[in-house]
Scaffold this motif. Structure first.
Motif, PDB file in Angstrom:
ATOM      1  N   ALA A   1      -0.748  12.580  14.826  1.00  0.00           N
ATOM      2  CA  ALA A   1      -1.528  13.361  15.792  1.00  0.00           C
ATOM      3  C   ALA A   1      -1.511  14.812  15.324  1.00  0.00           C
ATOM      4  N   PRO A   2      -2.393  15.667  15.844  1.00  0.00           N
ATOM      5  CA  PRO A   2      -2.377  17.086  15.445  1.00  0.00           C
ATOM      6  C   PRO A   2      -1.044  17.741  15.790  1.00  0.00           C
ATOM      7  N   VAL A   3      -0.490  18.484  14.832  1.00  0.00           N
ATOM      8  CA  VAL A   3       0.798  19.160  15.005  1.00  0.00           C
ATOM      9  C   VAL A   3       0.621  20.631  14.674  1.00  0.00           C
ATOM     10  N   ASP A   4       1.076  21.498  15.575  1.00  0.00           N
ATOM     11  CA  ASP A   4       1.035  22.947  15.343  1.00  0.00           C
ATOM     12  C   ASP A   4       2.297  23.327  14.575  1.00  0.00           C
ATOM     13  N   LEU A   5       2.150  23.665  13.294  1.00  0.00           N
ATOM     14  CA  LEU A   5       3.320  23.982  12.472  1.00  0.00           C
ATOM     15  C   LEU A   5       4.049  25.220  12.979  1.00  0.00           C
TER      16      LEU A   5
ATOM     17  N   ARG B   1       2.728  33.083   9.800  1.00  0.00           N
ATOM     18  CA  ARG B   1       1.481  33.808   9.515  1.00  0.00           C
ATOM     19  C   ARG B   1       0.330  32.800   9.468  1.00  0.00           C
ATOM     20  N   ASP B   2      -0.592  32.935  10.400  1.00  0.00           N
ATOM     21  CA  ASP B   2      -1.795  32.099  10.399  1.00  0.00           C
ATOM     22  C   ASP B   2      -1.429  30.617  10.268  1.00  0.00           C
ATOM     23  N   ALA B   3      -0.515  30.173  11.098  1.00  0.00           N
ATOM     24  CA  ALA B   3      -0.032  28.790  11.008  1.00  0.00           C
ATOM     25  C   ALA B   3      -1.159  27.804  11.268  1.00  0.00           C
ATOM     26  N   ALA B   4      -1.145  26.721  10.516  1.00  0.00           N
ATOM     27  CA  ALA B   4      -2.214  25.725  10.616  1.00  0.00           C
ATOM     28  C   ALA B   4      -1.767  24.538  11.463  1.00  0.00           C
ATOM     29  N   TRP B   5      -2.726  23.764  11.880  1.00  0.00           N
ATOM     30  CA  TRP B   5      -2.485  22.461  12.487  1.00  0.00           C
ATOM     31  C   TRP B   5      -2.609  21.405  11.394  1.00  0.00           C
ATOM     32  N   VAL B   6      -1.727  20.425  11.444  1.00  0.00           N
ATOM     33  CA  VAL B   6      -1.784  19.337  10.465  1.00  0.00           C
ATOM     34  C   VAL B   6      -1.789  18.011  11.220  1.00  0.00           C
ATOM     35  N   GLN B   7      -2.288  16.990  10.553  1.00  0.00           N
ATOM     36  CA  GLN B   7      -2.287  15.641  11.120  1.00  0.00           C
ATOM     37  C   GLN B   7      -1.012  14.951  10.657  1.00  0.00           C
ATOM     38  N   GLY B   8      -0.127  14.642  11.585  1.00  0.00           N
ATOM     39  CA  GLY B   8       1.118  14.030  11.161  1.00  0.00           C
ATOM     40  C   GLY B   8       1.987  13.604  12.337  1.00  0.00           C
ATOM     41  N   ASP B   9       3.221  13.243  12.011  1.00  0.00           N
ATOM     42  CA  ASP B   9       4.215  12.825  12.993  1.00  0.00           C
ATOM     43  C   ASP B   9       5.101  14.039  13.282  1.00  0.00           C
ATOM     44  N   ARG B  10       5.062  14.534  14.522  1.00  0.00           N
ATOM     45  CA  ARG B  10       5.783  15.754  14.859  1.00  0.00           C
ATOM     46  C   ARG B  10       7.289  15.580  14.690  1.00  0.00           C
ATOM     47  N   THR B  11       7.803  14.403  15.068  1.00  0.00           N
ATOM     48  CA  THR B  11       9.247  14.169  14.941  1.00  0.00           C
ATOM     49  C   THR B  11       9.687  14.205  13.486  1.00  0.00           C
ATOM     50  N   LEU B  12       8.921  13.534  12.617  1.00  0.00           N
ATOM     51  CA  LEU B  12       9.300  13.511  11.200  1.00  0.00           C
ATOM     52  C   LEU B  12       9.182  14.903  10.576  1.00  0.00           C
TER      53      LEU B  12
END
Length: 455
Positions: free
Chosen positions: A307-311, A338-349
């Protein structure tokens, strides 16, 4: 498995085509063919020009000899005058020079030499154009005979036309054929390169798709690569299955052993060795659980929870959790987003990735631990002894530990799990030198534009 249609869609560019072996061989053959053809044309032209000039020279020599045989200088002058009057200046010129006197149907300047080609012009005698001239010494002066050289000019034009309309189209067709063959070879090479890249990245299911057309060397190489990949996949799968089976089958007995040791320690607290044995058993359980977790991650099952994850938010959460631990060890944890991206992944991992990297930096490093999130890139750096260049790939293996770390807590699975999680997210893990210290860079793929935040 990537389909052949997708490979065709990714058509190779011109640079890739020029670097292919068929294109290079074609260009070399075209160059060789061009050099040989031009040399052949040049030799043919030289022979034809030589024969033409010799024939004209022989004709002019006979004409001069017939005029020179007229007698003395006055007779030669009269003979030249008569012959020049009967000759058409557009095709033949005759001239006798004796001192300042010139007799003939051309009065303009003459270039020096015996046999030469020259452009002549004399409006009074209708002389204009290119002529082959022959000059001989005769009684009393110089006798010159010239023949219009339109035939030689026409011969040159014929040769140029042959050169342009036969050689150049042949070269172009050969080059075009080379491009067609090179594009076909480049597409096949692209399929092999893509399969190799995926295999190198750890995707052992990658295969070279069936190539159209008759079998050739590239098709045989692709088939051989598929066989090698299939054997490697089967071997690795068997090894992983054995490892997972061992870890799974031994986890329950070891847990029971740990419980029994705990009960024994409760009944006989004076026996210190029981506490040590219980601690070792618990460590074995943790190791088995980590091995099973890595096997699950490598199997790809967590992808279903992506799911989308805010780094940026994830990094702040992990920094808050580990700040007390850093303060207890007399060190500091510095977070920069700095300008953190959203990624598609597992937030727990992904949180475990940050946790493992921060724990390693606190356990083995020195000085402040610096965590930086910029776009989809996470960097964790410390100022400790770092990892030697020749061991940076080895520490990603399971259960591998540096010599200086064998006396510290741990099982050598932290970076192996980080590597497995990063690969699961199609990311890239790099271990570098922080001069001094270790700098770990994790690069993931952005899912959407991030937000600018500075801390």
């Amino acid at each position: 498995m990537t389909g052949w249609r997708e490979i065709l869609r990714k058509a190779p560019n011109w640079r890739a085509i020029l670097r292919t072996t068929p294109m290079r061989l074609t260009l070399r053959l075209v160059v060789i063919f061009t050099v040989i053809s031009i040399a052949g044309f040049a030799a043919t032209w030289w022979l034809a020009d030589k024969e033409f000039r010799e024939a004209v020279e022989e004709t002019l020599e006979r004409r001069i000899e017939s005029l020179a045989d007229a007698g003395d200088a006055d007779d030669i002058a009269r003979a030249v005058f008569d012959a020049a009057g009967r000759s058409d200046g557009e095709h033949m010129i005759l001239r006798y020079d004796r001192g300042a006197l010139s007799i003939g149907n051309y009065r303009g300047p003459l270039p020096e030499g015996r046999l030469r080609e020259a452009m002549l012009e004399d409006d009074d005698n209708d002389v204009e154009g290119s002529y082959l001239l022959l000059t001989e010494k005769v009684e009393g002066g110089l006798l010159t005979a010239g023949q219009e050289a339109s035939a030689l000019r026409n011969l040159r034009e014929v040769f140029w036309r042959v050169l342009v309309f036969t050689l150049l189209p042949t070269i172009l067709l050969a080059a075009l054929g080379g491009v067609v063959m090179a594009r076909r070879a480049a597409r096949r090479s692209a399929a092999i390169d893509e399969a190799l890249a995926r295999l190198t990245a750890g995707d052992l299911s990658a295969r070279v798709t069936q190539m159209p057309g008759p079998p050739d060397d590239l098709a045989r190489i692709g088939a051989g690569l598929d066989r090698l990949a299939a054997a490697q996949q089967a071997s690795v799968s068997a090894l992983k299955q054995v490892s997972a089976d061992i870890a799974h089958d031994l986890k329950t007995p070891v847990q029971r052993l740990s419980v029994l040791l705990e009960q024994a320690a409760a009944r006989a607290p004076e026996i210190a060795e029981l506490d040590k044995a219980r601690a070792e058993a618990e460590g074995i359980v943790v190791t088995f659980q980590a091995l099973l977790r890595i096997a699950q991650i490598e199997g790809g099952s967590p992808r279903a929870r992506f799911a989308p994850v805010d780094l940026g938010a994830l990094a702040r959460t992990m920094a808050e959790l580990y700040e007390p631990a850093a303060e207890e060890s007399g060190r500091s944890l510095i977070l920069m987003v700095r300008d953190a991206a959203w990624v598609q992944g597992d937030r727990t991992l992904l949180g475990q990735v940050l946790a493992k990297l921060i724990e390693n930096a606190l356990r083995h490093g020195a000085g402040p631990v610096e965590v930086t999130v910029e776009g989809a890139m996470i960097t964790v750096a410390d100022h400790g002894p770092g990892i030697p260049d020749d061991e940076r790939q080895a520490v990603l293996r399971r259960l591998y530990r540096l010599d200086r770390s064998r006396t510290t807590p741990g099982n050598g699975l932290g970076l192996a799990m980080v590597d497995a999680v990063v690969k699961l997210h199609d990311g890239k893990l790099e271990l570098g030198n922080n001069a001094p210290g270790l700098k770990v860079v994790v690069t993931l793929k952005s899912a959407s534009p991030g937000r600018m935040t500075d801390m």
